[in-house]
Design a protein around this motif. Structure first.
Motif, PDB file in Angstrom:
ATOM      1  N   LEU A   1       0.826  -1.211   0.000  1.00 54.75           N
ATOM      2  CA  LEU A   1       0.000   0.000   0.000  1.00 54.75           C
ATOM      3  C   LEU A   1       0.859   1.260   0.000  1.00 54.75           C
ATOM      4  O   LEU A   1       0.542   2.235  -0.701  1.00 54.75           O
ATOM      5  N   ARG A   2       1.922   1.259   0.791  1.00 55.89           N
ATOM      6  CA  ARG A   2       2.821   2.426   0.816  1.00 55.89           C
ATOM      7  C   ARG A   2       3.400   2.702  -0.567  1.00 55.89           C
ATOM      8  O   ARG A   2       3.580   3.860  -0.969  1.00 55.89           O
ATOM      9  N   THR A   3       3.706   1.644  -1.295  1.00 53.20           N
ATOM     10  CA  THR A   3       4.299   1.794  -2.624  1.00 53.20           C
ATOM     11  C   THR A   3       3.256   2.163  -3.666  1.00 53.20           C
ATOM     12  O   THR A   3       3.491   3.000  -4.547  1.00 53.20           O
TER      13      THR A   3
ATOM     14  N   THR B   1      -0.896   5.406  -7.922  1.00 53.04           N
ATOM     15  CA  THR B   1      -2.181   5.164  -8.565  1.00 53.04           C
ATOM     16  C   THR B   1      -3.333   5.709  -7.738  1.00 53.04           C
ATOM     17  O   THR B   1      -3.277   5.719  -6.510  1.00 53.04           O
ATOM     18  N   GLU B   2      -4.368   6.152  -8.439  1.00 53.14           N
ATOM     19  CA  GLU B   2      -5.592   6.614  -7.795  1.00 53.14           C
ATOM     20  C   GLU B   2      -6.655   5.520  -7.765  1.00 53.14           C
ATOM     21  O   GLU B   2      -7.781   5.769  -7.338  1.00 53.14           O
ATOM     22  N   MET B   3      -6.303   4.309  -8.212  1.00 53.67           N
ATOM     23  CA  MET B   3      -7.290   3.241  -8.257  1.00 53.67           C
ATOM     24  C   MET B   3      -7.775   2.891  -6.861  1.00 53.67           C
ATOM     25  O   MET B   3      -7.100   3.146  -5.861  1.00 53.67           O
ATOM     26  N   LEU B   4      -8.961   2.335  -6.788  1.00 53.64           N
ATOM     27  CA  LEU B   4      -9.547   1.888  -5.532  1.00 53.64           C
ATOM     28  C   LEU B   4      -8.714   0.739  -4.974  1.00 53.64           C
ATOM     29  O   LEU B   4      -8.582  -0.305  -5.618  1.00 53.64           O
TER      30      LEU B   4
ATOM     31  N   ALA C   1      -4.573  -3.898  13.209  1.00 55.98           N
ATOM     32  CA  ALA C   1      -4.106  -4.128  11.842  1.00 55.98           C
ATOM     33  C   ALA C   1      -4.890  -3.284  10.843  1.00 55.98           C
ATOM     34  O   ALA C   1      -4.313  -2.679   9.930  1.00 55.98           O
ATOM     35  N   CYS C   2      -6.208  -3.232  11.007  1.00 55.38           N
ATOM     36  CA  CYS C   2      -7.034  -2.441  10.088  1.00 55.38           C
ATOM     37  C   CYS C   2      -6.708  -0.958  10.192  1.00 55.38           C
ATOM     38  O   CYS C   2      -6.732  -0.233   9.186  1.00 55.38           O
TER      39      CYS C   2
ATOM     40  N   VAL D   1      -2.006   3.858   5.826  1.00 49.59           N
ATOM     41  CA  VAL D   1      -1.107   3.905   4.662  1.00 49.59           C
ATOM     42  C   VAL D   1      -1.866   4.001   3.341  1.00 49.59           C
ATOM     43  O   VAL D   1      -1.275   3.813   2.270  1.00 49.59           O
ATOM     44  N   GLY D   2      -3.170   4.284   3.387  1.00 51.33           N
ATOM     45  CA  GLY D   2      -3.860   4.629   2.152  1.00 51.33           C
ATOM     46  C   GLY D   2      -4.973   3.735   1.683  1.00 51.33           C
ATOM     47  O   GLY D   2      -5.468   3.901   0.561  1.00 51.33           O
ATOM     48  N   ALA D   3      -5.429   2.780   2.489  1.00 48.76           N
ATOM     49  CA  ALA D   3      -6.541   1.923   2.077  1.00 48.76           C
ATOM     50  C   ALA D   3      -7.818   2.741   1.931  1.00 48.76           C
ATOM     51  O   ALA D   3      -8.099   3.632   2.740  1.00 48.76           O
TER      52      ALA D   3
END
Length: 282
Positions: free
Chosen positions: A86-88, A93-96, A114-115, A121-123
């Motif tokens: 996710l960090r990378t 990308t702007e994708m979902l 964890a969630c 980090v961007g979920a």
């Protein structure tokens, strides 16, 4: 345009949690082929040891069955691996992006930390993967545990959670509990445990190497199950990300007609990694 988990999508197709979504390079490849949303390969908060065994995969094109089997550590990302993905990905990308997380119990403390890290980090949302917990039906106080977990997650997070269902959670039982727990989205339908078949000299037999309890079976035959679960979820006001044996554009249309907002596919992606656009071009 289609709104799902706060993102505007030009088409309703989402890559399901599978081999095609287990690495940064794979996800960026999907994005380059027009995929606007992806559910990352499921992760768990554990330390990877020495992996024994390998991932095994087989397709019977005539009968429409796909079989996959792997030891847990070959199949599941660690939480750290998913966080790094996710960090990378997020700056590129702007994708979902929907990471998928699983735990060994329904205790909120096994899920919330964890969630929260995945959110940080961007979920855009988190899939709660109940598949690896086995058959929960018959567990004492199960209904209360599910509702409590969902309510506490919704309180602890700013992004939505999306439970991933399988046939061990009957549709008429689980949908009201999701609503009671404050869930708006549901992901379905996960693969089914099945013996793993091999073909020798034209004859099918159950493999003596792979344990049936660790083997997933998925394919076009799942579609009636998925449609049935979709109808029930929609009846309860849930936004459905439907999937389970998507093999052609007609399957996508059937699920959208049943009320799904988005449609996910792992079977098609795994079998035809370079033909994803065929599903929405048609």
């Amino acid at each position: 345009m289609i709104e799902f988990m706060g993102k505007q999508l030009e088409n309703p197709l989402i890559a399901s949690s599978c081999i095609a979504t287990e690495s940064v390079s794979n996800v960026l490849r999907l994005a380059g082929n027009g995929v606007q949303g992806t559910i990352l390969k499921s992760c768990a908060d554990y330390e990877r040891g020495r992996v024994s065994g390998k991932r095994d995969f087989a397709v019977d094109k005539k009968l429409g069955y796909t079989y996959a089997s792997a030891p847990f550590e070959s199949e599941i990302l660690t939480l750290d691996e998913c966080l790094e993905m996710l960090r990378t990905l997020r700056p590129q990308t702007e994708m979902l992006l929907i990471p998928s997380f699983t735990a060994s119990s329904l205790a909120p403390e096994d899920w919330i930390p964890a969630c929260q890290q995945l959110e940080a980090v961007g979920a855009d949302g988190i899939q709660l993967d109940f598949f690896y917990m086995g058959n929960l039906i018959g567990t004492d106080g199960l209904s209360g545990c599910i509702v409590s977990l969902l309510r506490e997650l919704n309180t602890a997070l700013r992004i939505p959670v999306m439970p991933k269902l399988n046939i061990n959670l009957p549709k008429d039982y689980i949908m009201p509990l999701l609503v009671e727990g404050g869930v708006k989205y549901v992901s379905l339908l996960d693969s089914v445990r099945s013996p793993y078949f091999r073909k020798t000299d034209g004859i099918y037999h159950i493999s003596d190497r792979l344990d049936a309890e660790s083997t997933s079976c998925f394919g076009h035959w799942q579609l009636p199950l998925t449609i049935s679960y979709t109808y029930t979820a929609v009846k309860h006001g849930l936004k459905v990300c439907a999937g389970g044996g998507i093999t052609c554009a007609d399957d996508v249309q059937k699920l959208l007609a049943a009320g799904a907002v988005t449609v996910q596919s792992a079977t098609f992606l795994t079998r035809y990694p370079n033909r994803w656009s065929k599903l929405f071009d048609e």
